[in-house]
Design a protein around this motif. Sequence first.
Motif, PDB file in Angstrom:
ATOM      1  N   ASP A 114       0.858  -1.172   0.000  1.00  0.00           N
ATOM      2  CA  ASP A 114       0.000   0.000   0.000  1.00  0.00           C
ATOM      3  C   ASP A 114       0.903   1.234   0.000  1.00  0.00           C
ATOM      4  N   PRO A 115       0.937   1.963  -1.112  1.00  0.00           N
ATOM      5  CA  PRO A 115       1.855   3.104  -1.182  1.00  0.00           C
ATOM      6  C   PRO A 115       1.580   4.183  -0.135  1.00  0.00           C
ATOM      7  N   GLN A 116       0.339   4.269   0.354  1.00  0.00           N
ATOM      8  CA  GLN A 116       0.043   5.268   1.380  1.00  0.00           C
ATOM      9  C   GLN A 116       0.722   4.937   2.709  1.00  0.00           C
ATOM     10  N   ARG A 117       1.041   3.668   2.913  1.00  0.00           N
ATOM     11  CA  ARG A 117       1.693   3.265   4.163  1.00  0.00           C
ATOM     12  C   ARG A 117       3.207   3.151   4.018  1.00  0.00           C
ATOM     13  N   MET A 118       3.716   3.345   2.809  1.00  0.00           N
ATOM     14  CA  MET A 118       5.169   3.321   2.591  1.00  0.00           C
ATOM     15  C   MET A 118       5.795   4.613   3.097  1.00  0.00           C
ATOM     16  N   GLU A 119       7.010   4.506   3.569  1.00  0.00           N
ATOM     17  CA  GLU A 119       7.765   5.696   3.919  1.00  0.00           C
ATOM     18  C   GLU A 119       7.944   6.525   2.640  1.00  0.00           C
ATOM     19  N   ARG A 120       7.686   7.813   2.721  1.00  0.00           N
ATOM     20  CA  ARG A 120       7.734   8.670   1.528  1.00  0.00           C
ATOM     21  C   ARG A 120       9.102   8.666   0.851  1.00  0.00           C
ATOM     22  N   ARG A 121      10.165   8.690   1.643  1.00  0.00           N
ATOM     23  CA  ARG A 121      11.512   8.707   1.056  1.00  0.00           C
ATOM     24  C   ARG A 121      11.792   7.410   0.309  1.00  0.00           C
ATOM     25  N   THR A 122      11.285   6.298   0.826  1.00  0.00           N
ATOM     26  CA  THR A 122      11.475   5.011   0.156  1.00  0.00           C
ATOM     27  C   THR A 122      10.672   4.966  -1.140  1.00  0.00           C
ATOM     28  N   LEU A 123       9.446   5.461  -1.099  1.00  0.00           N
ATOM     29  CA  LEU A 123       8.623   5.537  -2.302  1.00  0.00           C
ATOM     30  C   LEU A 123       9.311   6.410  -3.348  1.00  0.00           C
ATOM     31  N   ALA A 124       9.839   7.550  -2.933  1.00  0.00           N
ATOM     32  CA  ALA A 124      10.533   8.446  -3.855  1.00  0.00           C
ATOM     33  C   ALA A 124      11.777   7.773  -4.438  1.00  0.00           C
ATOM     34  N   LEU A 125      12.516   7.069  -3.608  1.00  0.00           N
ATOM     35  CA  LEU A 125      13.723   6.372  -4.065  1.00  0.00           C
ATOM     36  C   LEU A 125      13.371   5.294  -5.087  1.00  0.00           C
ATOM     37  N   LEU A 126      12.291   4.590  -4.847  1.00  0.00           N
ATOM     38  CA  LEU A 126      11.824   3.559  -5.777  1.00  0.00           C
ATOM     39  C   LEU A 126      11.432   4.187  -7.119  1.00  0.00           C
ATOM     40  N   VAL A 127      10.706   5.292  -7.067  1.00  0.00           N
ATOM     41  CA  VAL A 127      10.292   5.994  -8.287  1.00  0.00           C
ATOM     42  C   VAL A 127      11.515   6.508  -9.047  1.00  0.00           C
ATOM     43  N   ASP A 159       2.949   0.636 -11.647  1.00  0.00           N
ATOM     44  CA  ASP A 159       1.857   0.620 -12.626  1.00  0.00           C
ATOM     45  C   ASP A 159       0.567   1.219 -12.084  1.00  0.00           C
ATOM     46  N   MET A 160       0.570   1.608 -10.809  1.00  0.00           N
ATOM     47  CA  MET A 160      -0.628   2.230 -10.244  1.00  0.00           C
ATOM     48  C   MET A 160      -0.890   3.560 -10.935  1.00  0.00           C
ATOM     49  N   ASP A 161      -2.120   3.989 -10.902  1.00  0.00           N
ATOM     50  CA  ASP A 161      -2.501   5.245 -11.535  1.00  0.00           C
ATOM     51  C   ASP A 161      -2.033   6.413 -10.661  1.00  0.00           C
ATOM     52  N   PRO A 162      -1.062   7.189 -11.153  1.00  0.00           N
ATOM     53  CA  PRO A 162      -0.555   8.299 -10.338  1.00  0.00           C
ATOM     54  C   PRO A 162      -1.629   9.297  -9.919  1.00  0.00           C
ATOM     55  N   GLU A 163      -2.612   9.522 -10.780  1.00  0.00           N
ATOM     56  CA  GLU A 163      -3.705  10.455 -10.447  1.00  0.00           C
ATOM     57  C   GLU A 163      -4.456   9.972  -9.208  1.00  0.00           C
ATOM     58  N   VAL A 164      -4.805   8.699  -9.212  1.00  0.00           N
ATOM     59  CA  VAL A 164      -5.571   8.108  -8.108  1.00  0.00           C
ATOM     60  C   VAL A 164      -4.745   8.122  -6.827  1.00  0.00           C
ATOM     61  N   GLU A 165      -3.477   7.692  -6.939  1.00  0.00           N
ATOM     62  CA  GLU A 165      -2.625   7.609  -5.753  1.00  0.00           C
ATOM     63  C   GLU A 165      -2.316   8.982  -5.173  1.00  0.00           C
ATOM     64  N   ALA A 166      -2.105   9.973  -6.029  1.00  0.00           N
ATOM     65  CA  ALA A 166      -1.835  11.336  -5.550  1.00  0.00           C
ATOM     66  C   ALA A 166      -3.032  11.896  -4.795  1.00  0.00           C
ATOM     67  N   ALA A 167      -4.231  11.521  -5.229  1.00  0.00           N
ATOM     68  CA  ALA A 167      -5.446  12.022  -4.579  1.00  0.00           C
ATOM     69  C   ALA A 167      -5.670  11.363  -3.222  1.00  0.00           C
ATOM     70  N   LYS A 168      -5.126  10.173  -3.026  1.00  0.00           N
ATOM     71  CA  LYS A 168      -5.349   9.418  -1.782  1.00  0.00           C
ATOM     72  C   LYS A 168      -4.513   9.916  -0.614  1.00  0.00           C
ATOM     73  N   ALA A 169      -3.273  10.231  -0.869  1.00  0.00           N
ATOM     74  CA  ALA A 169      -2.360  10.493   0.251  1.00  0.00           C
ATOM     75  C   ALA A 169      -1.724  11.863   0.148  1.00  0.00           C
ATOM     76  N   ARG A 170      -1.985  12.689   1.131  1.00  0.00           N
ATOM     77  CA  ARG A 170      -1.355  13.997   1.174  1.00  0.00           C
ATOM     78  C   ARG A 170       0.130  13.821   1.465  1.00  0.00           C
ATOM     79  N   GLY A 171       0.925  14.630   0.790  1.00  0.00           N
ATOM     80  CA  GLY A 171       2.363  14.584   1.024  1.00  0.00           C
ATOM     81  C   GLY A 171       3.110  13.738   0.012  1.00  0.00           C
ATOM     82  N   THR A 172       2.382  12.976  -0.821  1.00  0.00           N
ATOM     83  CA  THR A 172       3.060  12.175  -1.842  1.00  0.00           C
ATOM     84  C   THR A 172       2.702  12.639  -3.255  1.00  0.00           C
ATOM     85  N   GLU A 173       1.945  13.720  -3.357  1.00  0.00           N
ATOM     86  CA  GLU A 173       1.504  14.184  -4.674  1.00  0.00           C
ATOM     87  C   GLU A 173       2.681  14.423  -5.622  1.00  0.00           C
TER      88      GLU A 173
END
Length: 184
Positions: A114-127, A159-173
Motif C-alpha cells: 500500500d503506497p500510502q503506508r510506505m515511507e515517503r523517502r522510500t517511495l521516492a527512491l523507488l520511483v 503501474d498504479m494510476d498516479p492520479e488516483v494515488e496522488a489524490a489518496k495520500a497527502r504529502g506524496t503528490e
Amino acid sequence: LLLLQVLLKSDAPTGDVLLDETLRHIKATESAETVQTWIELLTGETWNPFKLQYQLRNVRERLAKALVEKGILTTEKQNFLLFDMTTHPVSNTSEKQRLVKKLQESVLERWVNDPQRMERRTLALLVLAHASDVLENVFASLADDKYDVAMNRSKDLLDMDPEVEAAKARGTEMIWAVLAAFNK
C-alpha cells in the motif's frame, strides 16, 4: 496525466546551492508550471526560448561535483577513441550498498502493499530508481525467486494510476507527479 502545478510555499534558503537556485527560479516564474515542465527545465531538456532563463546551468556536472565533495563519487578521465571524457564512478560503495539494501528490504521484508503506508523517502527512491532505469540493477544481487518477487511488487506499485494515488495520500503528490512525468 497528472498535471500538478508547482506552487511555492516558502522560499527560505535550504543551504543547498542547487535547491536554493531552483527555489529562486520557481519564485521568479510569472505563472505556475507543472511538475513535467519543471523537470524539463531543471534538467535542461527543454528548448522553449521563453523558458530558458529558468534552466539550471550545468546541472549534471554540478550534481556530480557535489557528490564528489561528499565522497560518494570520484572523478576520472576516460579516453573514448578521439576524445577524453570525464566520468564519475562510485567511490563510496558502502553508501550505494546502503541504498540498495534499503530498497531491497522495502519491497521484500517490509512490504506493505500500500503506497500510502510506505515511507515517503522510500517511495521516492523507488520511483527515482525506476525513472533512472536502474531498478533491475538494485535487485540483481537477489536470488532468482526474491528477484522475481521484488520486480513484481515494484512493477505493481509503479503501474498504479498516479492520479488516483496522488489524490489518496497527502504529502506524496509530488512523488506521483514525478512518476507520471517519467512514464509519459
